[in-house]
Enzyme design. Structure first.
Site, short mmCIF file in Angstrom:
data_model
loop_
_atom_site.label_atom_id
_atom_site.label_comp_id
_atom_site.label_asym_id
_atom_site.label_seq_id
_atom_site.Cartn_x
_atom_site.Cartn_y
_atom_site.Cartn_z
N ALA A 126 0.52 -1.06 0.12
CA ALA A 126 0.41 0.03 0.04
C ALA A 126 0.51 1.28 0.31
O ALA A 126 0.50 2.29 -0.51
CB ALA A 126 -1.12 -0.12 1.53
N CYS A 127 2.45 1.20 0.39
CA CYS A 127 3.28 2.38 1.14
C CYS A 127 3.37 2.84 -0.58
O CYS A 127 4.34 4.18 -0.83
CB CYS A 127 3.53 1.62 1.86
#
Ligand SMILES: Cc1cc2nc3c(=O)[nH]c(=O)nc-3n(C[C@H](O)[C@H](O)[C@H](O)COP(=O)(O)O)c2cc1C
Length: 187
Positions: free
Chosen positions: A159-160
Site C-alpha cells: 500500500a505504501c
C-alpha cells in the site's frame, strides 16, 4: 433435533490498511456458518468502523478493556472461541504480543488464551522493511515458539508504494485455511 453448535472464531484486527480485506473475510466466514466475534485495537477502528464489524457479525466489537459491562471480555471471549486469528497483524501488535503485553484487547486476549489447547494464528501485514526488521523477526520467532501459527505474508505491491514481502495473505487463502481448521465443526 437440535442444530449442531456453530464453530466459533475470534477475529482480531490491528491497525493496518488491510483491515478492509479482513472485513471481506469476516463476511464470507459468517456466511459459511461460522460464528464470528471481533476485537480491534483503537488503531484498527481508524481504518474500519465498529458499526461495520457489528453489522458483519451481529455482535459488538471488543475494543476497550475498560468498557462498561464488558470488563471480563478478555477472559470470556478467550474461553468462548475455538480459533483466534489476528488479521491484519501489525508490526506493533506482533511486537506487543511477543513481549506479552496485555494492556489492549488483543494483548489481554492473547495472555488469557490457552495456547497449548487452542490455535492462535497471526496474519502479518506491513511494509517489507518493517517485516524484515530484527524487532519484528524476533517477535515472530518468539510467537512461533509459544505455539502461534504465523501465516505467510504475500510478496508484491504494498500500500505504501514499495514492493516486497508484507502483503496480507489473500483473503481467499485465509478463508480456505480457516474453513479447513474449523471444517470438522461445521454442520
Ligand atoms: C495509512 C496507514 C497505514 C498503515 N498500515 C500499516 C500496516 O499495514 N502494517 C503495520 O504494521 N502498521 C501500519 N500502520 C501503522 C500502525 O497503524 C501503527 O503502528 C499503530 O500504532 C498500530 O497499532 P495497533 O497495532 O495497536 O493496531 C499504518 C498507519 C497508517 C496511518
Amino acid at each position: 433435533m437440535n442444530a449442531a453448535p456453530k464453530p466459533r472464531l475470534l477475529f482480531l484486527l490491528s491497525g493496518s490498511i488491510a483491515c478492509y480485506k479482513a472485513c471481506h473475510a469476516i463476511s464470507r466466514l459468517t456466511q459459511a456458518g461460522i460464528e464470528v466475534r471481533t476485537a480491534a485495537t483503537p488503531a484498527a477502528l481508524r481504518f474500519v468502523g465498529a458499526t461495520t464489524l457489528e453489522g458483519l457479525t451481529g455482535s459488538p466489537v471488543f475494543s476497550d478493556v475498560w468498557a462498561e459491562s464488558r470488563v471480563m471480555d478478555h477472559i470470556h471471549l478467550a474461553r468462548w472461541a475455538d480459533l483466534a486469528i489476528v488479521c491484519p497483524a501489525t508490526a506493533n501488535t506482533l511486537n506487543r504480543l511477543g513481549a506479552g503485553l496485555a494492556d489492549d484487547p488483543i494483548g489481554a486476549l492473547f495472555l488469557a488464551w490457552e495456547i497449548q489447547q487452542k490455535p492462535w494464528w497471526v496474519a502479518p501485514a506491513m511494509n517489507h522493511v518493517m517485516l524484515a526488521h530484527p524487532a519484528t523477526q524476533t517477535s515472530l520467532t518468539k510467537l512461533r515458539a509459544m505455539g502461534v501459527r504465523v501465516l505467510d505474508a504475500g510478496n508484491g505491491a504494498l500500500a505504501c508504494g514499495e514492493t516486497g514481502e508484507g502483503r496480507l495473505i489473500e483473503p481467499e487463502s485465509l478463508i480456505l485455511q480457516v474453513l479447513a481448521a474449523l471444517g470438522p465443526k461445521l454442520a
